[in-house]
Design an enzyme around this catalytic site. Structure first.
Site, mmCIF file in Angstrom:
data_model
loop_
_atom_site.group_PDB
_atom_site.id
_atom_site.type_symbol
_atom_site.label_atom_id
_atom_site.label_comp_id
_atom_site.label_asym_id
_atom_site.label_seq_id
_atom_site.Cartn_x
_atom_site.Cartn_y
_atom_site.Cartn_z
ATOM 1 N N LYS A 13 0.838 -1.206 0.000
ATOM 2 C CA LYS A 13 0.000 0.000 0.000
ATOM 3 C C LYS A 13 0.880 1.266 0.000
ATOM 4 C CE LYS A 13 -1.851 -1.133 3.964
ATOM 5 N NZ LYS A 13 -1.093 -2.374 4.277
ATOM 6 N N ARG A 88 -8.840 1.229 10.035
ATOM 7 C CA ARG A 88 -8.355 -0.106 10.366
ATOM 8 C C ARG A 88 -9.424 -0.935 11.073
ATOM 9 N NH1 ARG A 88 -2.797 0.486 9.205
ATOM 10 N NH2 ARG A 88 -1.578 -0.984 10.361
ATOM 11 N N ARG A 127 11.878 -6.272 4.000
ATOM 12 C CA ARG A 127 11.821 -4.802 3.941
ATOM 13 C C ARG A 127 12.938 -4.202 4.798
ATOM 14 N NH1 ARG A 127 6.364 -1.712 5.226
ATOM 15 N NH2 ARG A 127 6.481 -2.869 7.174
ATOM 16 N N ARG A 160 12.373 -2.856 10.362
ATOM 17 C CA ARG A 160 11.491 -2.109 11.265
ATOM 18 C C ARG A 160 11.241 -2.920 12.533
ATOM 19 N NH1 ARG A 160 6.269 0.192 8.095
ATOM 20 N NH2 ARG A 160 5.124 -0.984 9.661
ATOM 21 N N ARG A 171 0.524 -8.885 13.658
ATOM 22 C CA ARG A 171 -0.110 -7.867 12.794
ATOM 23 C C ARG A 171 -1.068 -8.514 11.806
ATOM 24 N NH1 ARG A 171 5.003 -5.256 10.433
ATOM 25 N NH2 ARG A 171 3.589 -4.003 9.152
HETATM 26 P P1 AP5 Z 1 4.981 -1.576 1.705
HETATM 27 O O1 AP5 Z 1 4.555 -0.767 0.537
HETATM 28 O O2 AP5 Z 1 5.796 -0.905 2.771
HETATM 29 O O3 AP5 Z 1 3.716 -2.346 2.320
HETATM 30 P P2 AP5 Z 1 2.477 -1.793 3.151
HETATM 31 O O4 AP5 Z 1 1.265 -2.454 2.634
HETATM 32 O O5 AP5 Z 1 2.501 -0.301 3.183
HETATM 33 O O6 AP5 Z 1 2.827 -2.454 4.542
HETATM 34 P P3 AP5 Z 1 2.991 -1.851 6.011
HETATM 35 O O7 AP5 Z 1 3.696 -2.920 6.808
HETATM 36 O O8 AP5 Z 1 3.660 -0.503 6.039
HETATM 37 O O9 AP5 Z 1 1.531 -1.716 6.415
HETATM 38 P P4 AP5 Z 1 0.891 -1.884 7.763
HETATM 39 O O10 AP5 Z 1 -0.501 -1.572 7.429
HETATM 40 O O11 AP5 Z 1 1.124 -3.123 8.502
HETATM 41 O O12 AP5 Z 1 1.733 -0.864 8.663
HETATM 42 P P5 AP5 Z 1 1.500 0.663 9.018
HETATM 43 O O13 AP5 Z 1 2.785 1.350 8.787
HETATM 44 O O14 AP5 Z 1 0.266 1.184 8.399
HETATM 45 O O15 AP5 Z 1 5.799 -2.830 1.135
HETATM 46 C C1 AP5 Z 1 6.365 -3.816 1.981
HETATM 47 C C2 AP5 Z 1 7.678 -4.314 1.382
HETATM 48 O O16 AP5 Z 1 7.441 -4.959 0.132
HETATM 49 C C3 AP5 Z 1 8.685 -3.207 1.059
HETATM 50 O O17 AP5 Z 1 9.971 -3.715 1.339
HETATM 51 C C4 AP5 Z 1 8.535 -2.947 -0.446
HETATM 52 O O18 AP5 Z 1 9.757 -2.563 -1.007
HETATM 53 C C5 AP5 Z 1 8.084 -4.300 -0.962
HETATM 54 N N1 AP5 Z 1 7.064 -4.189 -2.007
HETATM 55 C C6 AP5 Z 1 6.013 -3.333 -2.033
HETATM 56 N N2 AP5 Z 1 5.238 -3.563 -3.087
HETATM 57 C C7 AP5 Z 1 5.775 -4.614 -3.744
HETATM 58 C C8 AP5 Z 1 5.400 -5.333 -4.908
HETATM 59 N N3 AP5 Z 1 4.299 -5.009 -5.596
HETATM 60 N N4 AP5 Z 1 6.183 -6.367 -5.312
HETATM 61 C C9 AP5 Z 1 7.288 -6.710 -4.602
HETATM 62 N N5 AP5 Z 1 7.691 -6.054 -3.483
HETATM 63 C C10 AP5 Z 1 6.950 -5.021 -3.062
HETATM 64 O O19 AP5 Z 1 1.175 0.562 10.583
HETATM 65 C C11 AP5 Z 1 2.182 0.243 11.534
HETATM 66 C C12 AP5 Z 1 1.543 0.255 12.924
HETATM 67 O O20 AP5 Z 1 1.053 1.580 13.228
HETATM 68 C C13 AP5 Z 1 0.332 -0.664 13.114
HETATM 69 O O21 AP5 Z 1 0.710 -1.992 13.413
HETATM 70 C C14 AP5 Z 1 -0.389 0.030 14.273
HETATM 71 O O22 AP5 Z 1 0.248 -0.233 15.496
HETATM 72 C C15 AP5 Z 1 -0.178 1.508 13.954
HETATM 73 N N6 AP5 Z 1 -1.269 2.047 13.125
HETATM 74 C C16 AP5 Z 1 -1.171 2.552 11.863
HETATM 75 N N7 AP5 Z 1 -2.372 2.965 11.415
HETATM 76 C C17 AP5 Z 1 -3.243 2.716 12.427
HETATM 77 C C18 AP5 Z 1 -4.654 2.896 12.560
HETATM 78 N N8 AP5 Z 1 -5.382 3.412 11.544
HETATM 79 N N9 AP5 Z 1 -5.225 2.516 13.720
HETATM 80 C C19 AP5 Z 1 -4.522 2.002 14.737
HETATM 81 N N10 AP5 Z 1 -3.182 1.784 14.674
HETATM 82 C C20 AP5 Z 1 -2.550 2.146 13.523
#
Ligand code: AP5
Length: 218
Positions: A13, A88, A127, A160, A171
């Site tokens: 995403k 979420r 990552r 991370r 997660r």
């Molecule tokens: P990446 O693009 O970083 O993936 P992502 O879907 O953004 O994954 P995240 O882990 O960042 O999402 P998340 O929802 O778990 O974490 P968030 O930061 O929101 O890609 C991942 C990897 O794959 C990278 O290395 C990239 O290079 C590679 N890649 C990407 N696309 C690819 C492709 N098409 N092909 C091959 N490789 C690819 O949240 C973190 C924490 O914050 C949560 O656990 C929670 O504690 C808190 N939080 C955040 N938002 C909320 C909320 N709304 N409510 C409550 N808590 C929240």
């Protein structure tokens, strides 16, 4: 265009949001990035959020809802937003609906990145994130030019805190228990469109662009 990117951890995403934001001039609003920045700066939000994040749990709703509601009111949202990581759960989705109604806006599209748990795990374990600017790389799929060093700012690349195998498992289970039901919520509203998160970055971008055209968002 006002868009929500929905999908499991590691679906890509954030990666797509960055490209889409650059290509179409729409603001990328990532709650994960905002919270990590708050943790880094040691703000009161960051202090409250850190333990939840390190354990792979959701941060309390009121913290994120306030953060997003304030952000989408700002002037740089003129051409719309890509909400990455929010909502979420159902409470957040309802609050988002209310906040948008109050400012006379609505969601144009919810883009669901359908991704297998195996792909999520492979992506997150490989990552590497920059400790300075937060840019993301992948040891195989998107390697930096120089191992361990950020292409953009020269900062160090690290795993991370929440990308360790145990926390990724947590997660994924939080996603399944709290977030996945939003697929049905947005399906019912008629705003959900599905793409395969398993595609590589370029193919996925092409699919999404095609979908934006179909939906007359471009
Ligand atoms: P990446 O693009 O970083 O993936 P992502 O879907 O953004 O994954 P995240 O882990 O960042 O999402 P998340 O929802 O778990 O974490 P968030 O930061 O929101 O890609 C991942 C990897 O794959 C990278 O290395 C990239 O290079 C590679 N890649 C990407 N696309 C690819 C492709 N098409 N092909 C091959 N490789 C690819 O949240 C973190 C924490 O914050 C949560 O656990 C929670 O504690 C808190 N939080 C955040 N938002 C909320 C909320 N709304 N409510 C409550 N808590 C929240």
């Amino acid at each position: 265009m006002n868009i929500v990117l929905l999908g499991p951890p590691g679906a890509g995403k954030g990666t797509q949001a960055k490209v889409l934001s650059q290509e179409f001039g729409v603001l990328h609003v990532s709650t994960g990035d905002m919270l990590r920045d708050a943790v880094k700066r040691g703000t009161s939000v960051g202090k409250s959020a850190k333990t939840y994040m390190d354990n792979g749990e959701l941060v309390p709703d009121d913290l994120v809802i306030n953060m997003v509601s304030e952000r989408i009111l700002q002037k740089d949202v003129k051409r719309g937003f890509l909400l990455d990581g929010f909502p979420r759960n159902k409470t957040q989705a309802l609050e988002l609906d209310d906040a948008l109604t109050r400012i006379g806006k609505s969601l144009d599209l919810v883009l669901y990145f359908k991704t297998s748990p195996e792909v999520s795990i492979e992506r997150l374990s490989g990552r590497r994130a920059c400790t300075e600017c937060g840019a993301n790389f992948h040891i195989r799929n998107m390697p930096p030019r120089k191992e361990g060093i950020c292409d953009h700012c020269g900062g160090s690349l690290v795993l991370r805190n929440d990308d360790t195998p145990e926390t990724v498992k947590r997660r994924l289970s939080v996603y399944e228990n709290e977030t996945e039901s939003l697929i049905e919520y947005y399906k019912q509203k008629g705003t959900l469109r599905e793409v395969s998160g398993n595609l590589d970055v370029k193919k996925l971008f092409t699919k999404i662009k095609g979908l934006f055209l179909e939906e007359r968002l471009l």
